[in-house]
Write an enzyme that holds these catalytic residues in place. Structure first.
Site, PDB file in Angstrom:
ATOM      1  N   ARG A  65      -2.499  -8.796  -2.664  1.00  0.00           N
ATOM      2  CA  ARG A  65      -3.695  -7.944  -2.725  1.00  0.00           C
ATOM      3  C   ARG A  65      -3.948  -7.367  -4.108  1.00  0.00           C
ATOM      4  O   ARG A  65      -3.094  -6.686  -4.677  1.00  0.00           O
ATOM      5  CB  ARG A  65      -3.572  -6.800  -1.709  1.00  0.00           C
ATOM      6  CG  ARG A  65      -4.831  -5.948  -1.654  1.00  0.00           C
ATOM      7  CD  ARG A  65      -4.830  -4.979  -0.500  1.00  0.00           C
ATOM      8  NE  ARG A  65      -4.594  -5.685   0.737  1.00  0.00           N
ATOM      9  CZ  ARG A  65      -3.773  -5.267   1.691  1.00  0.00           C
ATOM     10  NH1 ARG A  65      -3.104  -4.146   1.548  1.00  0.00           N
ATOM     11  NH2 ARG A  65      -3.618  -5.973   2.778  1.00  0.00           N
ATOM     12  N   CYS A  73      -3.833  -0.849  10.085  1.00  0.00           N
ATOM     13  CA  CYS A  73      -2.715  -0.654   9.178  1.00  0.00           C
ATOM     14  C   CYS A  73      -2.610   0.839   8.899  1.00  0.00           C
ATOM     15  O   CYS A  73      -3.618   1.543   8.918  1.00  0.00           O
ATOM     16  CB  CYS A  73      -3.033  -1.432   7.909  1.00  0.00           C
ATOM     17  SG  CYS A  73      -1.866  -1.182   6.589  1.00  0.00           S
ATOM     18  N   CYS A  81       3.575  -4.545   4.753  1.00  0.00           N
ATOM     19  CA  CYS A  81       2.733  -4.577   3.560  1.00  0.00           C
ATOM     20  C   CYS A  81       3.480  -3.792   2.499  1.00  0.00           C
ATOM     21  O   CYS A  81       3.660  -2.577   2.642  1.00  0.00           O
ATOM     22  CB  CYS A  81       1.390  -3.939   3.880  1.00  0.00           C
ATOM     23  SG  CYS A  81       0.344  -3.696   2.423  1.00  0.00           S
ATOM     24  N   CYS A 128       0.722  16.929  -0.750  1.00  0.00           N
ATOM     25  CA  CYS A 128       1.988  16.252  -0.417  1.00  0.00           C
ATOM     26  C   CYS A 128       3.161  16.895  -1.158  1.00  0.00           C
ATOM     27  O   CYS A 128       3.048  17.278  -2.323  1.00  0.00           O
ATOM     28  CB  CYS A 128       1.880  14.769  -0.772  1.00  0.00           C
ATOM     29  SG  CYS A 128       3.346  13.843  -0.324  1.00  0.00           S
ATOM     30  N   CYS A 159      -7.179   0.396   7.109  1.00  0.00           N
ATOM     31  CA  CYS A 159      -5.909   1.020   6.747  1.00  0.00           C
ATOM     32  C   CYS A 159      -6.076   2.522   6.596  1.00  0.00           C
ATOM     33  O   CYS A 159      -6.918   2.996   5.838  1.00  0.00           O
ATOM     34  CB  CYS A 159      -5.400   0.415   5.446  1.00  0.00           C
ATOM     35  SG  CYS A 159      -3.839   1.145   4.923  1.00  0.00           S
ATOM     36  N   CYS A 194       0.778  10.147  -8.627  1.00  0.00           N
ATOM     37  CA  CYS A 194      -0.072  10.413  -7.468  1.00  0.00           C
ATOM     38  C   CYS A 194      -0.899  11.696  -7.545  1.00  0.00           C
ATOM     39  O   CYS A 194      -0.360  12.799  -7.667  1.00  0.00           O
ATOM     40  CB  CYS A 194       0.768  10.424  -6.200  1.00  0.00           C
ATOM     41  SG  CYS A 194      -0.296  10.511  -4.735  1.00  0.00           S
ATOM     42  N   CYS A 211       5.837  12.005  -6.738  1.00  0.00           N
ATOM     43  CA  CYS A 211       5.481  10.697  -7.306  1.00  0.00           C
ATOM     44  C   CYS A 211       4.592  10.917  -8.537  1.00  0.00           C
ATOM     45  O   CYS A 211       3.493  11.480  -8.408  1.00  0.00           O
ATOM     46  CB  CYS A 211       4.763   9.846  -6.267  1.00  0.00           C
ATOM     47  SG  CYS A 211       5.614   9.848  -4.676  1.00  0.00           S
TER      48      CYS A 211
HETATM   49  N1  SAM Z   1       2.350   9.005   1.266  1.00  0.00           N
HETATM   50  C1  SAM Z   1       2.527   7.672   1.639  1.00  0.00           C
HETATM   51  C2  SAM Z   1       3.489   6.930   0.743  1.00  0.00           C
HETATM   52  O1  SAM Z   1       3.758   7.371  -0.352  1.00  0.00           O
HETATM   53  O2  SAM Z   1       3.953   5.883   1.158  1.00  0.00           O
HETATM   54  C3  SAM Z   1       1.240   6.884   1.733  1.00  0.00           C
HETATM   55  C4  SAM Z   1       0.130   7.098   0.751  1.00  0.00           C
HETATM   56  S1  SAM Z   1       0.494   6.686  -0.929  1.00  0.00           S
HETATM   57  C5  SAM Z   1      -0.872   7.380  -1.785  1.00  0.00           C
HETATM   58  C6  SAM Z   1       0.265   4.922  -0.970  1.00  0.00           C
HETATM   59  C7  SAM Z   1       0.469   4.187  -2.272  1.00  0.00           C
HETATM   60  O3  SAM Z   1      -0.622   4.388  -3.134  1.00  0.00           O
HETATM   61  C8  SAM Z   1       1.645   4.547  -3.129  1.00  0.00           C
HETATM   62  O4  SAM Z   1       2.834   3.978  -2.672  1.00  0.00           O
HETATM   63  C9  SAM Z   1       1.261   3.957  -4.475  1.00  0.00           C
HETATM   64  O5  SAM Z   1       1.744   2.641  -4.566  1.00  0.00           O
HETATM   65  C10 SAM Z   1      -0.262   3.961  -4.424  1.00  0.00           C
HETATM   66  N2  SAM Z   1      -0.841   4.889  -5.419  1.00  0.00           N
HETATM   67  C11 SAM Z   1      -0.885   6.225  -5.341  1.00  0.00           C
HETATM   68  N3  SAM Z   1      -1.462   6.757  -6.440  1.00  0.00           N
HETATM   69  C12 SAM Z   1      -1.798   5.721  -7.242  1.00  0.00           C
HETATM   70  C13 SAM Z   1      -2.414   5.624  -8.523  1.00  0.00           C
HETATM   71  N4  SAM Z   1      -2.783   6.700  -9.211  1.00  0.00           N
HETATM   72  N5  SAM Z   1      -2.613   4.402  -9.055  1.00  0.00           N
HETATM   73  C14 SAM Z   1      -2.226   3.294  -8.360  1.00  0.00           C
HETATM   74  N6  SAM Z   1      -1.632   3.335  -7.155  1.00  0.00           N
HETATM   75  C15 SAM Z   1      -1.415   4.519  -6.608  1.00  0.00           C
HETATM   76  C1  DTB Z   2      -1.741   0.357  -1.929  1.00  0.00           C
HETATM   77  O1  DTB Z   2      -0.844  -0.397  -2.355  1.00  0.00           O
HETATM   78  N1  DTB Z   2      -2.759   0.813  -2.646  1.00  0.00           N
HETATM   79  C2  DTB Z   2      -3.587   1.690  -1.879  1.00  0.00           C
HETATM   80  C3  DTB Z   2      -2.949   1.589  -0.468  1.00  0.00           C
HETATM   81  N2  DTB Z   2      -1.803   0.814  -0.689  1.00  0.00           N
HETATM   82  C4  DTB Z   2      -2.701   2.777   0.339  1.00  0.00           C
HETATM   83  C5  DTB Z   2      -3.656   3.060  -2.440  1.00  0.00           C
HETATM   84  C6  DTB Z   2      -4.133   3.119  -3.853  1.00  0.00           C
HETATM   85  C7  DTB Z   2      -4.334   4.537  -4.206  1.00  0.00           C
HETATM   86  C8  DTB Z   2      -4.902   4.735  -5.564  1.00  0.00           C
HETATM   87  C9  DTB Z   2      -5.041   6.169  -5.917  1.00  0.00           C
HETATM   88  C10 DTB Z   2      -5.956   6.948  -5.031  1.00  0.00           C
HETATM   89  O2  DTB Z   2      -7.098   6.493  -4.740  1.00  0.00           O
HETATM   90  O3  DTB Z   2      -5.604   8.066  -4.645  1.00  0.00           O
HETATM   91 FE1  SF4 Z   3       2.897  11.892  -1.386  1.00  0.00          FE
HETATM   92 FE2  SF4 Z   3       1.380  10.529  -3.104  1.00  0.00          FE
HETATM   93 FE3  SF4 Z   3       4.012  10.216  -3.124  1.00  0.00          FE
HETATM   94 FE4  SF4 Z   3       2.562   9.268  -1.025  1.00  0.00          FE
HETATM   95  S1  SF4 Z   3       2.474   8.561  -3.160  1.00  0.00           S
HETATM   96  S2  SF4 Z   3       4.511  10.398  -0.941  1.00  0.00           S
HETATM   97  S3  SF4 Z   3       0.967  10.838  -0.949  1.00  0.00           S
HETATM   98  S4  SF4 Z   3       2.926  12.106  -3.612  1.00  0.00           S
END
Ligand code: SAM
Ligand code: DTB
Ligand code: SF4
Length: 331
Positions: free
Chosen positions: A263, A131, A191, A55, A99, A62, A59
């Site tokens: 959730r 979702c 959501c 990506c 989802c 992430c 973030c």
């Molecule tokens: N790329 C899209 C976005 O950012 O909306 C969708 C996927 S993104 C991985 C979905 C959500 O996962 C993020 O908004 C964040 O709240 C959660 N997330 C990602 N990495 C995480 C982590 N290491 N611990 C907890 N939540 C995480």
């Molecule tokens: C949300 O609030 N939590 C989920 C879902 N929406 C997409 C994602 C959590 C991701 C945790 C880190 C990972 O597994 O990559």
């Molecule tokens: Fe990309 Fe992860 Fe940020 Fe979603 S949360 S926009 S997958 S870097």
């Protein structure tokens, strides 16, 4: 009426709720939960990463951001049939919501999006609530997803608008709000929640709760994630959150948004059944199931099944099933 649904919470009121002594807060949240929801029911939602890693966003939490070296296996968009067979497995295991997550900054109008629309159609036809979480969307894209049968869209605010720029610099809080607006306009269920443990203050958490609970319509579902610190991300050394903070956050969300599905999201592998039980008491009524979230571990279906048995919880039927049943009765 006590505990009416309100969209005009003041920051001071939220302060007071959030800072209530813990057990008092849990009792209050449990009362609100009992009044508005069937407290024995928990929505079981299965997550699948349909496009993983690579990506362009930054973030800080992430593991899927291309710029951090996290060892995540980058995977292009999955094939439709593969996704549908995962969905069938999830359905067989008792999930009512499926989802699909993609590590995209935003949706583009291309062949990949057309394929996601086909996936949405397919999962919807299987009788599950579908979702997606695909990053930023335009109104037109949200409408296309709605037309394909999308039930809900996940798009988190993650933290307060003030703290946001410390976590993400490649987009703004306002971008997030705009996508949420497009989702609402398309008639898709919202959501939207956040993460605790990013290094934010209690004040930031209160502000995020304020933003969520003063939306003209509350999100139908509010995920509360505990940061899963992943090696290679800037937040890898963040201290794991205190479980009491999770319970406090869930309880406050329940009181502020009585009807939302709150959730208990990322972070469950570090929680005991007793700790999760307190979260359910405090008003959590939804979990992500399956031994993987998107890229990090999650309790297995078997472990969750055992927990549900022990606590006397049952997976809730899909909202769309309920709606169809009601329509049959009315006809
Ligand atoms: N790329 C899209 C976005 O950012 O909306 C969708 C996927 S993104 C991985 C979905 C959500 O996962 C993020 O908004 C964040 O709240 C959660 N997330 C990602 N990495 C995480 C982590 N290491 N611990 C907890 N939540 C995480
Ligand atoms: C949300 O609030 N939590 C989920 C879902 N929406 C997409 C994602 C959590 C991701 C945790 C880190 C990972 O597994 O990559
Ligand atoms: Fe990309 Fe992860 Fe940020 Fe979603 S949360 S926009 S997958 S870097």
């Amino acid at each position: 009426m006590q505990h009416p649904i309100r969209n005009n919470w003041s920051i001071e009121e939220i302060h007071e709720i959030y800072n209530t002594p813990l057990l008092g807060l849990v009792f209050k949240a449990a009362a609100v939960h009992k009044k508005y929801n069937d407290t024995a029911e928990v929505q079981v939602c299965t997550l699948l990463s349909i496009k993983t890693g690579g990506c362009t966003e930054d973030c800080a939490y992430c593991p899927q951001a291309a710029r951090y070296n996290t060892g995540v296996n980058v995977h292009a968009l999955m094939k439709k049939d593969e996704v549908l067979s995962y969905a069938q497995k999830a359905k067989d295991a008792g999930s009512t919501r499926f989802c699909m997550g993609a590590a995209w900054r935003e949706v583009r109008d291309n062949k990949d999006f057309d394929r996601v629309l086909e996936m949405v159609k397919g999962v919807n036809e299987m009788g599950m609530e579908v979702c997606c979480t695909l990053g930023m969307l335009t109104e037109n894209q949200a409408q296309k997803l709605a037309d394909a049968g999308l039930y809900a869209y996940n798009h988190n605010l993650d933290t307060s608008s003030e703290y946001y720029e410390h976590i993400i610099t490649t987009r703004t809080y306002n971008d997030r709000l705009q996508t949420l607006d497009s989702v609402r306009k398309a008639g898709v269920s919202v959501c939207c929640g956040g993460i605790i443990g990013l290094g934010e203050t209690h004040e930031d958490r209160i502000k995020m709760l304020h933003t969520l609970s003063t939306m003209p319509e509350h999100p139908e579902s509010v995920p509360i994630n505990a940061l899963v610190p992943v090696a290679g991300t800037p937040l890898e050394h963040n201290q794991r959150i205190d479980v009491w903070d999770m319970i406090r956050m869930i309880a406050a969300a329940r009181i502020l948004m009585p009807k939302a599905m709150v959730r208990l999201s990322a972070g469950r592998t570090n929680m005991t059944v007793a700790e999760q039980a307190l979260c359910f008491m405090a008003g959590a009524n939804s979990i992500f199931a399956g031994d993987k979230l998107l890229t990090t571990p999650n309790p297995s279906f078997e472990e969750d099944d055992a927990m549900f048995h022990l606590l006397g919880l049952k997976p809730r039927a899909a909202f769309k099933e309920e709606k169809e049943l009601l329509e049959e009765i009315i006809d």
